[in-house]
Design a protein around this motif. Structure first.
Motif, PDB file in Angstrom:
ATOM      1  N   SER A 165       0.634  -1.274  -0.110  1.00 50.84           N
ATOM      2  CA  SER A 165       0.354  -0.007  -0.055  1.00 50.84           C
ATOM      3  C   SER A 165       0.862   1.155   0.001  1.00 50.84           C
ATOM      4  CB  SER A 165      -0.463  -0.077   1.070  1.00 50.84           C
ATOM      5  OG  SER A 165      -0.144   0.039   2.432  1.00 50.84           O
ATOM      6  N   GLU A 166       0.429   2.229  -0.162  1.00 50.99           N
ATOM      7  CA  GLU A 166       1.046   3.366  -0.434  1.00 50.99           C
ATOM      8  C   GLU A 166       1.711   3.830   0.761  1.00 50.99           C
ATOM      9  OE1 GLU A 166       1.121   8.088  -2.077  1.00 50.99           O
ATOM     10  OE2 GLU A 166      -0.361   6.902  -2.763  1.00 50.99           O
ATOM     11  N   THR A 167       0.702   3.476   1.737  1.00 52.43           N
ATOM     12  CA  THR A 167       0.957   4.182   3.298  1.00 52.43           C
ATOM     13  C   THR A 167       1.894   3.603   3.891  1.00 52.43           C
ATOM     14  OG1 THR A 167      -1.299   4.317   3.126  1.00 52.43           O
ATOM     15  CG2 THR A 167       0.292   4.200   5.379  1.00 52.43           C
ATOM     16  N   THR A 168       2.445   2.123   3.331  1.00 46.31           N
ATOM     17  CA  THR A 168       3.291   0.996   3.414  1.00 46.31           C
ATOM     18  C   THR A 168       4.329   1.273   2.947  1.00 46.31           C
ATOM     19  OG1 THR A 168       1.860  -0.336   4.210  1.00 46.31           O
ATOM     20  CG2 THR A 168       4.542  -1.580   3.831  1.00 46.31           C
ATOM     21  N   VAL A 169       4.838   2.428   2.119  1.00 47.11           N
ATOM     22  CA  VAL A 169       5.668   2.530   1.628  1.00 47.11           C
ATOM     23  C   VAL A 169       6.339   3.969   2.265  1.00 47.11           C
ATOM     24  CG1 VAL A 169       6.571   3.685  -1.122  1.00 47.11           C
ATOM     25  CG2 VAL A 169       5.260   1.946  -0.937  1.00 47.11           C
ATOM     26  N   LYS A 170       5.701   4.420   2.747  1.00 51.00           N
ATOM     27  CA  LYS A 170       5.622   6.226   2.955  1.00 51.00           C
ATOM     28  C   LYS A 170       6.366   5.783   4.235  1.00 51.00           C
ATOM     29  CE  LYS A 170       2.011   9.070   1.426  1.00 51.00           C
ATOM     30  NZ  LYS A 170       0.918   9.682   1.737  1.00 51.00           N
ATOM     31  N   GLY A 171       5.800   4.535   5.224  1.00 50.33           N
ATOM     32  CA  GLY A 171       6.625   4.358   6.328  1.00 50.33           C
ATOM     33  C   GLY A 171       7.938   3.480   5.833  1.00 50.33           C
ATOM     34  N   TYR A 172       8.524   3.069   5.516  1.00 49.59           N
ATOM     35  CA  TYR A 172       9.849   2.872   4.391  1.00 49.59           C
ATOM     36  C   TYR A 172      10.027   3.183   4.370  1.00 49.59           C
ATOM     37  CZ  TYR A 172       8.952  -2.816   4.853  1.00 49.59           C
ATOM     38  OH  TYR A 172       8.300  -4.355   4.622  1.00 49.59           O
ATOM     39  N   VAL A 173      10.079   4.066   3.711  1.00 49.59           N
ATOM     40  CA  VAL A 173      10.812   6.013   3.118  1.00 49.59           C
ATOM     41  C   VAL A 173      11.499   6.480   4.442  1.00 49.59           C
ATOM     42  CG1 VAL A 173      10.412   8.275   2.503  1.00 49.59           C
ATOM     43  CG2 VAL A 173       9.292   5.791   1.126  1.00 49.59           C
ATOM     44  N   SER A 174      10.216   6.944   5.604  1.00 53.57           N
ATOM     45  CA  SER A 174      10.384   7.300   6.982  1.00 53.57           C
ATOM     46  C   SER A 174      11.030   7.003   7.199  1.00 53.57           C
ATOM     47  CB  SER A 174       9.085   7.917   7.501  1.00 53.57           C
ATOM     48  OG  SER A 174       8.204   8.600   7.423  1.00 53.57           O
ATOM     49  N   ARG A 175      11.334   5.363   7.028  1.00 44.16           N
ATOM     50  CA  ARG A 175      12.068   5.362   7.730  1.00 44.16           C
ATOM     51  C   ARG A 175      14.315   4.969   6.929  1.00 44.16           C
ATOM     52  NH1 ARG A 175       8.670   1.261   8.713  1.00 44.16           N
ATOM     53  NH2 ARG A 175       8.950   0.207   7.770  1.00 44.16           N
ATOM     54  N   LEU A 176      14.356   5.220   5.656  1.00 46.45           N
ATOM     55  CA  LEU A 176      15.230   5.026   4.949  1.00 46.45           C
ATOM     56  C   LEU A 176      15.831   6.567   5.213  1.00 46.45           C
ATOM     57  CD1 LEU A 176      13.460   3.351   1.750  1.00 46.45           C
ATOM     58  CD2 LEU A 176      15.435   2.785   3.143  1.00 46.45           C
ATOM     59  N   LEU A 177      14.954   7.585   5.450  1.00 47.55           N
ATOM     60  CA  LEU A 177      15.621   9.121   5.354  1.00 47.55           C
ATOM     61  C   LEU A 177      16.159   8.709   7.024  1.00 47.55           C
ATOM     62  CD1 LEU A 177      12.075  11.452   4.750  1.00 47.55           C
ATOM     63  CD2 LEU A 177      14.403  10.509   2.897  1.00 47.55           C
ATOM     64  N   LEU A 178      16.258   8.094   8.124  1.00 52.80           N
ATOM     65  CA  LEU A 178      16.474   7.452   9.030  1.00 52.80           C
ATOM     66  C   LEU A 178      18.443   7.275   9.229  1.00 52.80           C
ATOM     67  CD1 LEU A 178      13.743   6.260  11.487  1.00 52.80           C
ATOM     68  CD2 LEU A 178      15.165   8.808  11.033  1.00 52.80           C
ATOM     69  N   LEU A 179      18.594   6.712   8.339  1.00 55.26           N
ATOM     70  CA  LEU A 179      20.128   6.573   7.378  1.00 55.26           C
ATOM     71  C   LEU A 179      20.707   8.073   7.343  1.00 55.26           C
ATOM     72  CD1 LEU A 179      19.121   4.436   4.160  1.00 55.26           C
ATOM     73  CD2 LEU A 179      20.232   3.787   6.272  1.00 55.26           C
ATOM     74  N   ASP A 180      20.233   9.111   7.867  1.00 51.62           N
ATOM     75  CA  ASP A 180      20.796  10.904   7.974  1.00 51.62           C
ATOM     76  C   ASP A 180      20.887  11.139   6.262  1.00 51.62           C
ATOM     77  OD1 ASP A 180      21.899  12.741   9.307  1.00 51.62           O
ATOM     78  OD2 ASP A 180      24.574  12.040   8.213  1.00 51.62           O
ATOM     79  N   CYS A 181      19.356  11.347   5.635  1.00 48.02           N
ATOM     80  CA  CYS A 181      19.406  11.725   4.570  1.00 48.02           C
ATOM     81  C   CYS A 181      18.210  12.604   5.213  1.00 48.02           C
ATOM     82  CB  CYS A 181      17.755  10.762   4.013  1.00 48.02           C
ATOM     83  SG  CYS A 181      19.716   9.272   2.819  1.00 48.02           S
ATOM     84  N   ALA A 182      18.566  13.809   4.220  1.00 42.80           N
ATOM     85  CA  ALA A 182      17.225  14.841   4.569  1.00 42.80           C
ATOM     86  C   ALA A 182      16.574  14.596   3.712  1.00 42.80           C
ATOM     87  CB  ALA A 182      17.677  16.523   4.488  1.00 42.80           C
ATOM     88  N   ASN A 183      15.468  14.673   2.747  1.00 42.83           N
ATOM     89  CA  ASN A 183      15.038  14.228   1.487  1.00 42.83           C
ATOM     90  C   ASN A 183      15.413  12.941   0.595  1.00 42.83           C
ATOM     91  OD1 ASN A 183      17.232  14.678  -0.707  1.00 42.83           O
ATOM     92  ND2 ASN A 183      16.636  16.767  -0.027  1.00 42.83           N
ATOM     93  N   ARG A 184      14.003  12.589  -0.060  1.00 38.63           N
ATOM     94  CA  ARG A 184      14.314  11.733  -0.764  1.00 38.63           C
ATOM     95  C   ARG A 184      15.192  11.643  -1.902  1.00 38.63           C
ATOM     96  NH1 ARG A 184       8.904   9.298  -1.603  1.00 38.63           N
ATOM     97  NH2 ARG A 184       9.691   8.800  -3.610  1.00 38.63           N
ATOM     98  N   THR A 185      15.755  12.995  -2.423  1.00 42.19           N
ATOM     99  CA  THR A 185      17.121  13.310  -3.022  1.00 42.19           C
ATOM    100  C   THR A 185      18.009  12.492  -2.327  1.00 42.19           C
ATOM    101  OG1 THR A 185      16.185  14.914  -4.374  1.00 42.19           O
ATOM    102  CG2 THR A 185      18.442  14.437  -4.414  1.00 42.19           C
ATOM    103  N   GLN A 186      18.587  13.191  -1.531  1.00 41.29           N
ATOM    104  CA  GLN A 186      19.576  12.324  -0.584  1.00 41.29           C
ATOM    105  C   GLN A 186      19.673  10.654  -0.513  1.00 41.29           C
ATOM    106  OE1 GLN A 186      20.443  14.630   3.111  1.00 41.29           O
ATOM    107  NE2 GLN A 186      21.058  16.302   2.077  1.00 41.29           N
ATOM    108  N   ALA A 187      18.716  10.021  -0.174  1.00 42.88           N
ATOM    109  CA  ALA A 187      18.271   9.055  -0.065  1.00 42.88           C
ATOM    110  C   ALA A 187      18.679   7.874  -1.337  1.00 42.88           C
ATOM    111  CB  ALA A 187      17.078   8.233   0.483  1.00 42.88           C
TER     112      ALA A 187
END
Length: 164
Positions: free
Chosen positions: A129-151
């Motif tokens: 689901s899109e909500t699940t993807v958003k959760g994964y993206v939020s966790r990926l941003l915890l890799l010290d990435c300020a935004n999707r572009t940095q990820a």
């Protein structure tokens, strides 16, 4: 904001608007797929640069992403910018170490993000689901990435996707 408009061009208008005390978040939406325009727009303060061939169904979500303070850049431009800033071996090793602890699913989502897919496109590809993807993206941003572009840059630096 578009690049070419009557009276004043979109780049000058973006620069002016971004100097306001409470500047709006501006996404440039244009037919001009030129790196020069994208760089000028981002330097002027735009939070995004998209082409008018962006799927209309994705635009609402993209506007929300930008309103939340994240950068949004067309996938083709993202790939070109990433290629222009390809890392050397020390940076590649550091990026690999940062993504080494990701789960298989987190890695799949990161790859989709690096390929420029929206949350809805990622969900369709991975049957999430899109909500699940958003959760994964939020966790990926915890890799010290300020935004999707940095990820996305991190994924490219780690060698998870090619620089085609």
């Amino acid at each position: 904001m578009d690049i070419r408009m009557p009276g004043v061009d979109g780049l000058a208008a973006t620069e002016h608007a971004c100097r306001l005390p409470d500047p709006p978040k501006i996404i440039v939406l244009t037919t001009f797929d030129l790196d020069e325009y994208a760089v000028r727009a981002l330097r002027a303060g735009a939070v995004g640069f998209l082409l008018k061939d962006t799927d209309p169904e994705d635009l609402t979500g993209i506007v929300r992403v930008a309103a939340d303070g994240h950068a949004v850049i067309s996938p083709a431009l993202t790939r070109r910018l990433i290629s222009a800033f390809a890392p050397g071996e020390p940076a590649r090793q550091a990026a690999r170490a940062r993504v080494a602890e990701l789960t298989e699913r987190e890695t799949e989502v990161l790859i989709c993000l690096a390929e420029g897919l929206s949350n809805s496109q990622t969900g369709s590809r991975l049957f999430l689901s899109e909500t699940t993807v958003k959760g994964y993206v939020s966790r990926l941003l915890l890799l010290d990435c300020a935004n999707r572009t940095q990820a996305a840059l991190l994924a490219h630096d780690a060698g998870l996707v090619s620089r085609a």
